[in-house]
Enzyme design. Structure first.
Site, PDB file in Angstrom:
ATOM      1  N   ARG A   1      10.870 -23.472   2.864  1.00 53.28           N
ATOM      2  CA  ARG A   1       9.776 -22.659   3.403  1.00 53.28           C
ATOM      3  C   ARG A   1       8.724 -22.314   2.362  1.00 53.28           C
ATOM      4  NH1 ARG A   1      13.811 -18.224   5.640  1.00 53.28           N
ATOM      5  NH2 ARG A   1      14.400 -18.600   3.511  1.00 53.28           N
TER       6      ARG A   1
ATOM      7  N   LYS B   1      29.583 -14.228   2.521  1.00 53.16           N
ATOM      8  CA  LYS B   1      28.600 -13.425   3.246  1.00 53.16           C
ATOM      9  C   LYS B   1      29.289 -12.652   4.366  1.00 53.16           C
ATOM     10  CE  LYS B   1      24.518 -16.445   2.918  1.00 53.16           C
ATOM     11  NZ  LYS B   1      23.535 -17.177   3.747  1.00 53.16           N
TER      12      LYS B   1
ATOM     13  N   HIS C   1      15.066 -23.195  12.081  1.00 55.74           N
ATOM     14  CA  HIS C   1      16.169 -24.166  11.977  1.00 55.74           C
ATOM     15  C   HIS C   1      16.011 -25.248  13.050  1.00 55.74           C
ATOM     16  CE1 HIS C   1      18.632 -20.607  10.312  1.00 55.74           C
ATOM     17  NE2 HIS C   1      18.452 -21.428   9.299  1.00 55.74           N
TER      18      HIS C   1
ATOM     19  N   SER D   1      16.903 -16.090   9.049  1.00 56.36           N
ATOM     20  CA  SER D   1      18.009 -15.481   9.802  1.00 56.36           C
ATOM     21  C   SER D   1      18.232 -14.041   9.366  1.00 56.36           C
ATOM     22  CB  SER D   1      19.303 -16.280   9.594  1.00 56.36           C
ATOM     23  OG  SER D   1      19.211 -17.531  10.207  1.00 56.36           O
TER      24      SER D   1
END
Length: 163
Positions: free
Chosen positions: A93, A44, A20, A131
């Site tokens: 990514r 979440k 990040h 993460s």
């Protein structure tokens, strides 16, 4: 004189990783101001509370004067428009990320046509970091020092006992 170009970089940032940070630091060279939009993330279960995620993200990026960190709930497009942003930054990514992010960018464009999505790929050194994996490794007592800044590592260690 053109108005400053404001970009929004949204995410949960639970926690903010070196991946990040790489995206933010590179975006800060491209745009006049970056607003890190930390999602409330009702959908979440997060390791850190919203206030903790805001504080940790601010600490990790304290050296960047053109970066601010703000919470948001609801549609990120509405948040971006409210911030006066013309750009939404997204990190990609992999091709799997790209497929999802391209669809999301199309929906965001339909909801807020003036806001353009810009995809940035992380550096090769941070491309594998997520993460989710950082949290899991830390909670299992693994070493995540190569994936997060020292500031974030201290918070992770105090929360999970790992690091």
């Amino acid at each position: 004189m053109n108005p400053p170009v404001i970009a929004v970089y949204p995410g949960t940032f639970d926690p903010i990783t070196l991946g990040h940070e790489d995206i933010v630091r590179r975006a800060a060279r491209l745009f006049d101001h970056i607003v890190i939009a930390v999602a409330v993330a009702h959908h979440k279960k997060t390791l850190f509370t919203l206030d903790e995620r805001l504080a940790i993200t601010r600490e990790a990026l304290a050296d960047l004067s053109q970066v601010s960190v703000e919470p948001f709930t609801g549609l990120v497009t509405a948040f971006a428009v409210a911030q006066g942003a013309r750009v939404m930054v997204r990190g990609v990514r992999s091709m799997t990320d790209f497929d999802y992010e391209a669809q999301l960018a199309g929906m965001n464009r339909a909801l807020a046509p003036p806001v353009e999505t810009v995809f940035l790929t992380p550096s090769a050194a941070t491309q594998h970091i997520s993460s989710t994996l950082v949290r899991e490794i830390s909670m299992l007592g693994g070493d995540v020092s190569g994936f997060v800044s020292a500031t974030v590592l201290a918070h992770l260690e105090s929360r999970t006992g790992g690091g």
